[in-house]
Design a protein around this motif. Sequence first.
Motif, PDB file in Angstrom:
ATOM      1  N   GLU A 110      32.556  47.901  36.088  1.00  0.00           N
ATOM      2  CA  GLU A 110      32.853  48.130  34.669  1.00  0.00           C
ATOM      3  C   GLU A 110      33.052  49.724  34.685  1.00  0.00           C
ATOM      4  OE1 GLU A 110      29.934  47.209  31.899  1.00  0.00           O
ATOM      5  OE2 GLU A 110      30.030  45.244  32.447  1.00  0.00           O
ATOM      6  N   THR A 111      32.517  50.273  35.763  1.00  0.00           N
ATOM      7  CA  THR A 111      32.893  51.735  35.887  1.00  0.00           C
ATOM      8  C   THR A 111      32.891  52.069  37.452  1.00  0.00           C
ATOM      9  OG1 THR A 111      32.547  54.057  35.489  1.00  0.00           O
ATOM     10  CG2 THR A 111      30.670  52.617  35.267  1.00  0.00           C
ATOM     11  N   LEU A 112      33.855  52.998  38.163  1.00  0.00           N
ATOM     12  CA  LEU A 112      33.456  53.484  39.328  1.00  0.00           C
ATOM     13  C   LEU A 112      32.426  54.597  39.372  1.00  0.00           C
ATOM     14  CD1 LEU A 112      37.185  53.512  40.691  1.00  0.00           C
ATOM     15  CD2 LEU A 112      35.410  52.172  41.629  1.00  0.00           C
ATOM     16  N   LEU A 113      31.916  54.940  38.337  1.00  0.00           N
ATOM     17  CA  LEU A 113      31.081  56.052  38.418  1.00  0.00           C
ATOM     18  C   LEU A 113      29.722  55.462  38.918  1.00  0.00           C
ATOM     19  CD1 LEU A 113      31.811  57.610  34.913  1.00  0.00           C
ATOM     20  CD2 LEU A 113      32.416  58.623  37.316  1.00  0.00           C
ATOM     21  N   ASN A 114      29.496  54.178  38.800  1.00  0.00           N
ATOM     22  CA  ASN A 114      28.208  53.682  39.355  1.00  0.00           C
ATOM     23  C   ASN A 114      28.376  52.718  40.505  1.00  0.00           C
ATOM     24  OD1 ASN A 114      28.845  51.331  37.943  1.00  0.00           O
ATOM     25  ND2 ASN A 114      27.487  51.202  36.382  1.00  0.00           N
ATOM     26  N   THR A 115      29.665  52.516  41.047  1.00  0.00           N
ATOM     27  CA  THR A 115      30.010  51.396  42.007  1.00  0.00           C
ATOM     28  C   THR A 115      30.211  52.046  43.488  1.00  0.00           C
ATOM     29  OG1 THR A 115      30.838  50.290  40.023  1.00  0.00           O
ATOM     30  CG2 THR A 115      31.506  49.636  42.349  1.00  0.00           C
ATOM     31  N   ASP A 116      29.881  51.308  44.244  1.00  0.00           N
ATOM     32  CA  ASP A 116      30.230  51.599  45.889  1.00  0.00           C
ATOM     33  C   ASP A 116      31.129  50.488  46.354  1.00  0.00           C
ATOM     34  OD1 ASP A 116      30.661  51.975  48.508  1.00  0.00           O
ATOM     35  OD2 ASP A 116      28.648  52.675  48.723  1.00  0.00           O
ATOM     36  N   LEU A 117      32.500  50.491  46.080  1.00  0.00           N
ATOM     37  CA  LEU A 117      33.230  49.414  46.590  1.00  0.00           C
ATOM     38  C   LEU A 117      33.332  49.019  47.923  1.00  0.00           C
ATOM     39  CD1 LEU A 117      36.670  50.489  44.694  1.00  0.00           C
ATOM     40  CD2 LEU A 117      35.210  48.857  44.258  1.00  0.00           C
ATOM     41  N   LYS A 118      33.141  49.840  48.883  1.00  0.00           N
ATOM     42  CA  LYS A 118      32.960  49.642  50.514  1.00  0.00           C
ATOM     43  C   LYS A 118      31.760  48.729  50.639  1.00  0.00           C
ATOM     44  CE  LYS A 118      33.105  51.391  55.033  1.00  0.00           C
ATOM     45  NZ  LYS A 118      33.176  52.614  55.979  1.00  0.00           N
ATOM     46  N   ARG A 119      30.630  49.246  50.027  1.00  0.00           N
ATOM     47  CA  ARG A 119      29.311  48.514  50.104  1.00  0.00           C
ATOM     48  C   ARG A 119      29.633  47.046  49.603  1.00  0.00           C
ATOM     49  NH1 ARG A 119      24.034  50.251  51.144  1.00  0.00           N
ATOM     50  NH2 ARG A 119      24.623  52.228  51.020  1.00  0.00           N
ATOM     51  N   GLU A 120      30.041  46.930  48.322  1.00  0.00           N
ATOM     52  CA  GLU A 120      30.250  45.729  47.675  1.00  0.00           C
ATOM     53  C   GLU A 120      30.958  44.803  48.549  1.00  0.00           C
ATOM     54  OE1 GLU A 120      30.815  45.707  43.595  1.00  0.00           O
ATOM     55  OE2 GLU A 120      28.985  46.928  43.177  1.00  0.00           O
ATOM     56  N   ASP A 121      32.229  45.289  48.801  1.00  0.00           N
ATOM     57  CA  ASP A 121      32.995  44.494  49.839  1.00  0.00           C
ATOM     58  C   ASP A 121      32.227  43.894  50.940  1.00  0.00           C
ATOM     59  OD1 ASP A 121      35.217  44.162  52.136  1.00  0.00           O
ATOM     60  OD2 ASP A 121      35.952  43.793  50.109  1.00  0.00           O
ATOM     61  N   GLN A 122      31.393  44.790  51.605  1.00  0.00           N
ATOM     62  CA  GLN A 122      30.628  44.174  52.852  1.00  0.00           C
ATOM     63  C   GLN A 122      29.669  43.030  52.540  1.00  0.00           C
ATOM     64  OE1 GLN A 122      29.095  48.068  54.085  1.00  0.00           O
ATOM     65  NE2 GLN A 122      31.071  48.454  55.497  1.00  0.00           N
TER      66      GLN A 122
ATOM     67  N   ILE B  76      37.576  29.394  47.183  1.00  0.00           N
ATOM     68  CA  ILE B  76      37.373  30.663  46.315  1.00  0.00           C
ATOM     69  C   ILE B  76      38.171  30.597  44.994  1.00  0.00           C
ATOM     70  CG2 ILE B  76      37.659  33.039  45.947  1.00  0.00           C
ATOM     71  CD1 ILE B  76      36.721  33.555  48.785  1.00  0.00           C
ATOM     72  N   GLU B  77      37.630  30.750  43.970  1.00  0.00           N
ATOM     73  CA  GLU B  77      38.862  30.638  42.646  1.00  0.00           C
ATOM     74  C   GLU B  77      39.148  31.784  42.304  1.00  0.00           C
ATOM     75  OE1 GLU B  77      38.381  29.073  38.308  1.00  0.00           O
ATOM     76  OE2 GLU B  77      37.517  27.889  39.736  1.00  0.00           O
ATOM     77  N   PRO B  78      40.203  32.535  42.594  1.00  0.00           N
ATOM     78  CA  PRO B  78      40.627  33.862  42.233  1.00  0.00           C
ATOM     79  C   PRO B  78      40.466  34.271  40.879  1.00  0.00           C
ATOM     80  CG  PRO B  78      42.162  32.909  43.513  1.00  0.00           C
ATOM     81  CD  PRO B  78      41.392  31.689  43.194  1.00  0.00           C
ATOM     82  N   LYS B  79      40.196  35.087  40.323  1.00  0.00           N
ATOM     83  CA  LYS B  79      40.340  35.605  38.867  1.00  0.00           C
ATOM     84  C   LYS B  79      40.237  37.068  38.684  1.00  0.00           C
ATOM     85  CE  LYS B  79      38.436  35.214  34.182  1.00  0.00           C
ATOM     86  NZ  LYS B  79      37.469  34.655  33.482  1.00  0.00           N
ATOM     87  N   PRO B  80      41.528  37.821  38.030  1.00  0.00           N
ATOM     88  CA  PRO B  80      41.498  39.166  38.025  1.00  0.00           C
ATOM     89  C   PRO B  80      40.897  40.041  37.192  1.00  0.00           C
ATOM     90  CG  PRO B  80      43.267  37.927  36.600  1.00  0.00           C
ATOM     91  CD  PRO B  80      42.356  37.049  36.956  1.00  0.00           C
ATOM     92  N   GLN B  81      40.184  39.569  35.979  1.00  0.00           N
ATOM     93  CA  GLN B  81      39.854  40.320  35.073  1.00  0.00           C
ATOM     94  C   GLN B  81      38.927  39.575  34.087  1.00  0.00           C
ATOM     95  OE1 GLN B  81      43.329  42.249  33.745  1.00  0.00           O
ATOM     96  NE2 GLN B  81      43.721  40.754  32.314  1.00  0.00           N
ATOM     97  N   GLU B  82      38.433  40.370  33.151  1.00  0.00           N
ATOM     98  CA  GLU B  82      37.477  39.580  32.059  1.00  0.00           C
ATOM     99  C   GLU B  82      36.288  38.672  32.752  1.00  0.00           C
ATOM    100  OE1 GLU B  82      38.686  36.167  28.820  1.00  0.00           O
ATOM    101  OE2 GLU B  82      38.586  35.623  30.937  1.00  0.00           O
ATOM    102  N   PRO B  83      35.392  39.181  32.846  1.00  0.00           N
ATOM    103  CA  PRO B  83      34.882  40.352  32.085  1.00  0.00           C
ATOM    104  C   PRO B  83      34.993  41.793  32.820  1.00  0.00           C
ATOM    105  CG  PRO B  83      32.922  39.323  32.836  1.00  0.00           C
ATOM    106  CD  PRO B  83      34.076  38.408  33.332  1.00  0.00           C
ATOM    107  N   THR B  84      35.093  41.787  33.996  1.00  0.00           N
ATOM    108  CA  THR B  84      35.002  43.227  34.665  1.00  0.00           C
ATOM    109  C   THR B  84      36.501  43.502  34.687  1.00  0.00           C
ATOM    110  OG1 THR B  84      34.826  41.976  36.776  1.00  0.00           O
ATOM    111  CG2 THR B  84      33.011  42.833  35.830  1.00  0.00           C
ATOM    112  N   LYS B  85      36.608  44.723  35.027  1.00  0.00           N
ATOM    113  CA  LYS B  85      37.885  45.399  35.216  1.00  0.00           C
ATOM    114  C   LYS B  85      38.712  45.227  36.682  1.00  0.00           C
ATOM    115  CE  LYS B  85      37.202  49.671  32.498  1.00  0.00           C
ATOM    116  NZ  LYS B  85      35.629  49.483  32.273  1.00  0.00           N
ATOM    117  N   HIS B  86      37.825  44.943  37.375  1.00  0.00           N
ATOM    118  CA  HIS B  86      38.469  44.684  38.938  1.00  0.00           C
ATOM    119  C   HIS B  86      37.497  43.825  39.414  1.00  0.00           C
ATOM    120  CE1 HIS B  86      40.092  44.863  42.972  1.00  0.00           C
ATOM    121  NE2 HIS B  86      38.752  44.807  43.548  1.00  0.00           N
ATOM    122  N   GLN B  87      37.999  42.782  40.269  1.00  0.00           N
ATOM    123  CA  GLN B  87      37.207  41.806  40.988  1.00  0.00           C
ATOM    124  C   GLN B  87      37.971  41.638  42.548  1.00  0.00           C
ATOM    125  OE1 GLN B  87      37.174  39.185  37.498  1.00  0.00           O
ATOM    126  NE2 GLN B  87      35.563  38.418  38.321  1.00  0.00           N
TER     127      GLN B  87
END
Length: 440
Positions: free
Chosen positions: A198-210, A234-245
């Motif tokens: 929902e916000t990059l302010l509390n997200t570590d993208l690299k860690r979550e990808d791993q 895997i079922e792709p989905k681009p948004q809703e509810p989160t901004k990026h998946q």
Amino acid sequence: MATGFFGEVSKIPFNPDAGPEELAFRHYDPEEIVMGKPLAEHLRFAVCWWHNFVWPGGDPFGGQTFDRPWFEDRASDPMEAAKLKADVAFEMFTALGVPFYCFHDADIRPEGDDFAENTKNLNAIVDVLERKQAETGLKLLWGTANLFSHRRYMSGAATNPDPEVFAFAAATVKTCMDATHRLGGANYVLWGGREGYETLLNTDLKREDQQLGRFLNLVVEYKHKIGFDGAILIEPKPQEPTKHQYDHDVATVYGFLKRHGLENEVKVNIEQGHAILAGHSFEHEIATAAALGIFGSIDMNRNDQQSGWDTDQFPNDVPEVARAYYEILKAGGFTTGGTNFDAKLRRQSLDPKDLLFAHVGGMDVCARGLKAAAAMMDEGVLSAFVDDRYAGWDQKGAQAMLAGERTLEEIAGWVEEQNVNPAPISGRQEWAENIVNRYV
């Protein structure tokens, strides 16, 4: 014993001359031979559990409109309600004559107080489904785990910052894979509805990808350990509810799979509505998956063109469906996958028979689209045009460029020496669109 939920309805017939109020297929004859095999084998229809038997008819601005006898607010015994739901589900599957169905674990079992109770409830309902499959001949197209509805998943499942949530999700997937394997499922699906931010302010993208990569590797490792022959999707989905998946679209999924060494282990289940949310067409996503070698299965629905979110409506656009099945037929058709109706009634459609009318209409639209696509394949007008358009690349010099046998300097020298000065050639888009319209 029949539940009576759908009244006196039994097997819905094929009748092209049926009246407007008659429950009958006008275009879908499962035994009709198209391109050498029955329509039923081409389309491999499945009905989903969640939208038909779980969804209460709510939306962001209003609550429940459906009144089903197995809903929690009416059930004194949740397990008995779940069994009634299964009875009604198989009555519906049988009436429609579909060969497959699909479910999340949370669709078929009551929610328990902890993981052990969830597993106990799931296994008890799988006992019921196993008996019903034996009685009816129906099969499971795919099973999956709901890793998005419960509040524990509010910050994701595999990508959650809390390792205990990761572990709980992994354990849940194991039980669902076991259930799918036991029921002879043709596939197992993972949909990361909350795997985003929902916000990059509390997200570590690299860690979550791993984390997500390790989670999916665990699934693949377990598939091989238990001898599950189906595909992992895997079922792709681009948004809703989160901004990026991390599974924004087919191309993003392929990049993720390559990054984690899974491109030969996992395929995609593509939904029409998700393709539109990603800014693509349904046929684009199917064609991309086929080109990358990861096409698996589809969820058939549509979005409201006036809404910017995933409305999960039944298909009614024959040309669009025809273009999708044209790409599927070009790719060789389904193997383990099929056509799952990930679609739901409008919240004003209150009558039980509305569930049947919705699926009958969707199945007829798919049959019309598949038959149009088959005719396009058979006559080959478009494929011949495309082959001719790229024919220059079959020549020796062009093949040498693609094979890396010509340097940039050598190509430039050839252009100068031969005075290469190509004239543009029409792509004839409107003509091609006209060709498609002749079939639909």
